[in-house]
Motif scaffolding. Structure first.
Motif, PDB file in Angstrom:
ATOM      1  N   GLU A  47     -28.193  -8.957  12.583  1.00 28.04           N
ATOM      2  CA  GLU A  47     -28.040  -9.747  11.228  1.00 28.04           C
ATOM      3  C   GLU A  47     -27.713  -8.305  10.101  1.00 28.04           C
ATOM      4  N   PHE A  48     -28.243  -7.029  10.645  1.00 27.86           N
ATOM      5  CA  PHE A  48     -28.171  -6.230   9.305  1.00 27.86           C
ATOM      6  C   PHE A  48     -27.219  -4.952   9.558  1.00 27.86           C
ATOM      7  N   LEU A  49     -27.406  -3.919  10.821  1.00 27.50           N
ATOM      8  CA  LEU A  49     -26.428  -3.217  10.676  1.00 27.50           C
ATOM      9  C   LEU A  49     -25.236  -3.007  10.732  1.00 27.50           C
ATOM     10  N   VAL A  50     -24.955  -4.261  11.456  1.00 25.60           N
ATOM     11  CA  VAL A  50     -24.014  -4.448  12.439  1.00 25.60           C
ATOM     12  C   VAL A  50     -22.744  -5.254  10.889  1.00 25.60           C
ATOM     13  N   CYS A  51     -23.166  -5.506   9.730  1.00 27.53           N
ATOM     14  CA  CYS A  51     -23.294  -6.636   8.740  1.00 27.53           C
ATOM     15  C   CYS A  51     -22.726  -5.158   7.452  1.00 27.53           C
ATOM     16  N   GLU A  52     -23.623  -4.474   7.351  1.00 25.31           N
ATOM     17  CA  GLU A  52     -23.375  -3.415   6.236  1.00 25.31           C
ATOM     18  C   GLU A  52     -22.682  -2.150   6.275  1.00 25.31           C
ATOM     19  N   GLN A  53     -22.049  -1.913   5.486  1.00 27.75           N
ATOM     20  CA  GLN A  53     -21.580  -0.547   5.293  1.00 27.75           C
ATOM     21  C   GLN A  53     -22.903  -0.050   4.151  1.00 27.75           C
ATOM     22  N   PHE A  54     -22.742   1.344   4.918  1.00 29.72           N
ATOM     23  CA  PHE A  54     -23.609   1.889   4.013  1.00 29.72           C
ATOM     24  C   PHE A  54     -23.317   3.134   3.050  1.00 29.72           C
ATOM     25  N   ASP A  55     -23.340   3.397   2.133  1.00 27.80           N
ATOM     26  CA  ASP A  55     -23.237   4.549   1.406  1.00 27.80           C
ATOM     27  C   ASP A  55     -24.050   5.466   0.877  1.00 27.80           C
ATOM     28  N   THR A  56     -25.158   5.472   0.933  1.00 24.96           N
ATOM     29  CA  THR A  56     -26.180   6.136   0.742  1.00 24.96           C
ATOM     30  C   THR A  56     -27.433   6.151   1.520  1.00 24.96           C
ATOM     31  N   LEU A  57     -28.578   6.558   1.598  1.00 28.16           N
ATOM     32  CA  LEU A  57     -29.359   5.948   2.298  1.00 28.16           C
ATOM     33  C   LEU A  57     -30.602   5.612   1.354  1.00 28.16           C
ATOM     34  N   LEU A  58     -30.507   5.565  -0.342  1.00 31.25           N
ATOM     35  CA  LEU A  58     -31.323   5.021  -0.688  1.00 31.25           C
ATOM     36  C   LEU A  58     -30.877   3.239  -0.543  1.00 31.25           C
ATOM     37  N   LYS A  59     -29.469   3.088  -0.405  1.00 31.75           N
ATOM     38  CA  LYS A  59     -28.363   1.751  -0.200  1.00 31.75           C
ATOM     39  C   LYS A  59     -29.292   1.452   1.152  1.00 31.75           C
ATOM     40  N   VAL A  60     -29.902   1.795   1.871  1.00 31.32           N
ATOM     41  CA  VAL A  60     -29.809   1.556   3.320  1.00 31.32           C
ATOM     42  C   VAL A  60     -31.475   1.178   3.516  1.00 31.32           C
ATOM     43  N   VAL A  62     -33.073   0.452   0.793  1.00 33.16           N
ATOM     44  CA  VAL A  62     -33.019  -0.370  -0.299  1.00 33.16           C
ATOM     45  C   VAL A  62     -33.374  -1.787   0.040  1.00 33.16           C
ATOM     46  N   LEU A  63     -31.522  -1.805   1.282  1.00 34.72           N
ATOM     47  CA  LEU A  63     -31.228  -3.464   1.925  1.00 34.72           C
ATOM     48  C   LEU A  63     -32.279  -3.664   2.858  1.00 34.72           C
ATOM     49  N   ALA A  64     -32.985  -2.472   3.901  1.00 32.14           N
ATOM     50  CA  ALA A  64     -33.248  -3.249   4.278  1.00 32.14           C
ATOM     51  C   ALA A  64     -35.051  -3.968   4.624  1.00 32.14           C
ATOM     52  N   GLU A  65     -35.582  -3.433   3.625  1.00 29.84           N
ATOM     53  CA  GLU A  65     -36.484  -3.609   2.631  1.00 29.84           C
ATOM     54  C   GLU A  65     -36.306  -4.570   2.390  1.00 29.84           C
ATOM     55  N   ASP A  66     -34.948  -5.187   2.083  1.00 23.18           N
ATOM     56  CA  ASP A  66     -35.151  -6.839   1.074  1.00 23.18           C
ATOM     57  C   ASP A  66     -34.827  -7.490   2.526  1.00 23.18           C
ATOM     58  N   TRP A  67     -34.242  -6.941   3.920  1.00 22.99           N
ATOM     59  CA  TRP A  67     -34.542  -8.348   4.887  1.00 22.99           C
ATOM     60  C   TRP A  67     -35.789  -7.698   5.707  1.00 22.99           C
ATOM     61  N   ARG A  68     -35.997  -6.993   5.529  1.00 24.27           N
ATOM     62  CA  ARG A  68     -37.549  -7.050   5.913  1.00 24.27           C
ATOM     63  C   ARG A  68     -38.582  -8.478   5.755  1.00 24.27           C
ATOM     64  N   THR A  69     -38.525  -8.460   4.112  1.00 25.06           N
ATOM     65  CA  THR A  69     -38.695  -8.926   3.430  1.00 25.06           C
ATOM     66  C   THR A  69     -38.743 -10.607   3.234  1.00 25.06           C
TER      67      THR A  69
END
Length: 101
Positions: A47-60, A62-69
């Motif tokens: 649901e997260f890793l294969v659906c996203e393209q990450f350009d920066t560590l900060l983006k990873v 922020v998006l991972a924290e949103d998914w976790r929440t």
């Protein structure tokens, strides 16, 4: 724990021994011995890793924290009788029995 990379495994075994913790080993190629963790890892990957393209560590981060929440607060879980963790928590606190020491 699984045996992991050799140097990590040795460090974990040493930490367990010095901390007085008995490790629980998972046999190699036996993910069913830790089904809860494997289930979460599969959901996170699908649901997260294969659906996203990450350009920066900060983006990873922020998006991972949103998914976790979202996963830990708002999403209904089958293991909680279809309730969200937020809705299940007061029910669990009210209904749990004190443990005997």
């Amino acid at each position: 724990m699984d045996n992991g990379p050799e140097l990590t495994a040795h460090a974990l075994v040493d930490w367990c021994r010095y901390s007085g913790v008995d490790p629980a080993y998972i046999d190699p190629a036996s993910p069913w011995q830790n089904g809860v963790c494997e289930s979460f890892n599969g959901r996170f990957r699908d649901e997260f890793l294969v659906c996203e393209q990450f350009d920066t560590l900060l983006k990873v981060q922020v998006l991972a924290e949103d998914w976790r929440t979202e996963y830990n607060t708002y999403r209904p879980h089958g293991s909680l009788d279809g309730l969200t963790p937020e809705a299940f928590r007061p029910r669990w606190i009210t209904n749990r029995q004190p443990t005997l020491s």
